[in-house]
Scaffold this motif. Structure first.
Motif, short mmCIF file in Angstrom:
data_model
loop_
_atom_site.label_atom_id
_atom_site.label_comp_id
_atom_site.label_asym_id
_atom_site.label_seq_id
_atom_site.Cartn_x
_atom_site.Cartn_y
_atom_site.Cartn_z
N GLU A 167 3.93 -10.15 4.31
CA GLU A 167 2.85 -9.36 4.89
C GLU A 167 3.33 -7.96 5.23
O GLU A 167 2.63 -6.97 4.97
CB GLU A 167 2.33 -10.02 6.17
CG GLU A 167 1.53 -11.27 5.97
CD GLU A 167 1.18 -11.95 7.27
OE1 GLU A 167 1.44 -11.38 8.36
OE2 GLU A 167 0.66 -13.07 7.22
N ASP A 176 1.08 -0.61 1.18
CA ASP A 176 -0.24 -0.04 1.43
C ASP A 176 -0.13 1.32 2.13
O ASP A 176 -0.78 2.29 1.75
CB ASP A 176 -1.09 -1.01 2.25
CG ASP A 176 -2.51 -0.52 2.44
OD1 ASP A 176 -3.13 -0.09 1.44
OD2 ASP A 176 -2.99 -0.55 3.60
N CYS A 234 -1.33 4.84 0.54
CA CYS A 234 -2.30 5.68 1.24
C CYS A 234 -1.73 7.08 1.51
O CYS A 234 -2.44 8.08 1.37
CB CYS A 234 -2.73 5.02 2.55
SG CYS A 234 -3.80 3.60 2.31
N ARG A 239 -3.66 0.30 -5.35
CA ARG A 239 -3.93 -0.17 -4.00
C ARG A 239 -4.97 -1.30 -4.01
O ARG A 239 -4.84 -2.29 -3.29
CB ARG A 239 -4.41 0.96 -3.11
CG ARG A 239 -4.59 0.52 -1.67
CD ARG A 239 -4.97 1.65 -0.74
NE ARG A 239 -5.14 1.15 0.59
CZ ARG A 239 -6.25 0.57 1.03
NH1 ARG A 239 -7.29 0.42 0.24
NH2 ARG A 239 -6.32 0.13 2.28
N ASP A 240 -5.99 -1.16 -4.84
CA ASP A 240 -7.00 -2.23 -4.98
C ASP A 240 -6.34 -3.53 -5.44
O ASP A 240 -6.64 -4.62 -4.92
CB ASP A 240 -8.10 -1.83 -5.96
CG ASP A 240 -9.04 -0.79 -5.40
OD1 ASP A 240 -9.02 -0.55 -4.17
OD2 ASP A 240 -9.80 -0.19 -6.20
N VAL A 287 -4.43 -5.02 -2.52
CA VAL A 287 -5.33 -5.65 -1.55
C VAL A 287 -5.82 -7.00 -2.09
O VAL A 287 -5.85 -8.01 -1.36
CB VAL A 287 -6.52 -4.72 -1.20
CG1 VAL A 287 -7.59 -5.45 -0.42
CG2 VAL A 287 -6.02 -3.50 -0.44
N ASP A 288 -6.19 -7.05 -3.38
CA ASP A 288 -6.62 -8.31 -3.98
C ASP A 288 -5.49 -9.34 -3.97
O ASP A 288 -5.71 -10.52 -3.67
CB ASP A 288 -7.08 -8.08 -5.43
CG ASP A 288 -8.40 -7.33 -5.51
OD1 ASP A 288 -9.10 -7.23 -4.48
OD2 ASP A 288 -8.70 -6.80 -6.61
N ALA A 320 -3.00 -9.48 -1.88
CA ALA A 320 -2.80 -9.91 -0.50
C ALA A 320 -3.84 -10.95 -0.10
O ALA A 320 -3.53 -11.93 0.60
CB ALA A 320 -2.86 -8.71 0.45
N GLU A 321 -5.07 -10.79 -0.56
CA GLU A 321 -6.13 -11.76 -0.25
C GLU A 321 -5.86 -13.10 -0.92
O GLU A 321 -6.01 -14.16 -0.29
CB GLU A 321 -7.49 -11.20 -0.68
CG GLU A 321 -8.65 -12.11 -0.40
CD GLU A 321 -8.89 -12.38 1.08
OE1 GLU A 321 -9.60 -13.36 1.39
OE2 GLU A 321 -8.36 -11.64 1.93
#
Length: 179
Positions: free
Chosen positions: A72, A79, A83, A126-127, A130-131, A133-134
């Motif tokens: 995590e 991330d 950013c 980044r997308d 995030v995917d 990580a989900e």
């Protein structure tokens, strides 16, 4: 020389063999028999095998939790870096966009296009992060459920075994106090 050898032999003879890794006799309490069984073991403890397995499962679970947390944190660091990179590129792009179109050089126009492409690639990256990580979070939820079920099954026999021995200890304490 002989004195040194005899002294070292004597000191080795006095060293206790009770260290982890040394084969030794360990007394195990037999459930229901009231006597003791002699079992050869490398362990210095009188823990029952079921208790050892349970503790190992708990340690394994703790290790999994720590590995998850590390993962995590790595996602978070990636991330944050993405950013930051996106914001830096956007700032540079805003500076170029602020220049009137008639005053821009060919090099500035090329740089503007490069910045847009870089920003687009970083946003896609980044997308994906995030995917990913989900997906990881959902997988971990499923693992948590499986581990909870496993521990519940493993703990039931130990709870049943611990309750009679605890009541036995209370009864023995009362007899000792009364006698």
């Amino acid at each position: 020389m002989e004195l040194k050898q005899s002294l070292s032999v004597h000191l080795e003879a006095e060293k206790p063999l009770r260290r982890y890794g040394a084969v030794e006799e360990t007394a195990w309490k037999a459930e229901g028999l009231g006597s003791q069984l002699d079992i050869i073991s490398m362990a210095e403890t009188s823990m029952m095998p079921e208790e050892i397995e349970l503790e190992m499962a708990k340690i394994q679970r703790l290790r999994e939790v720590l590995v998850r947390r590390e993962s995590e944190l790595r996602f978070m660091m990636d991330d944050i870096q993405l950013c930051k990179d996106i914001m830096d590129l956007k700032q540079e792009l805003q500076n170029l966009v602020a220049i009137p179109e008639k005053e821009k050089t060919k090099l500035q126009k090329q740089r503007e296009d490069e910045l847009i492409q870089k920003i687009h690639r970083l946003v896609q990256k980044r997308d994906f992060l995030v995917d990913d990580a989900e997906v990881e979070r959902l997988r971990e939820q499923e693992e948590d459920k499986e581990m909870a079920d496993f521990l519940r099954i493993k703990l039931k026999p130990l709870d049943k075994a611990a309750k009679p021995s605890a009541s036995l200890e209370v009864a023995m304490t009362r007899r000792t106090e009364a006698g």
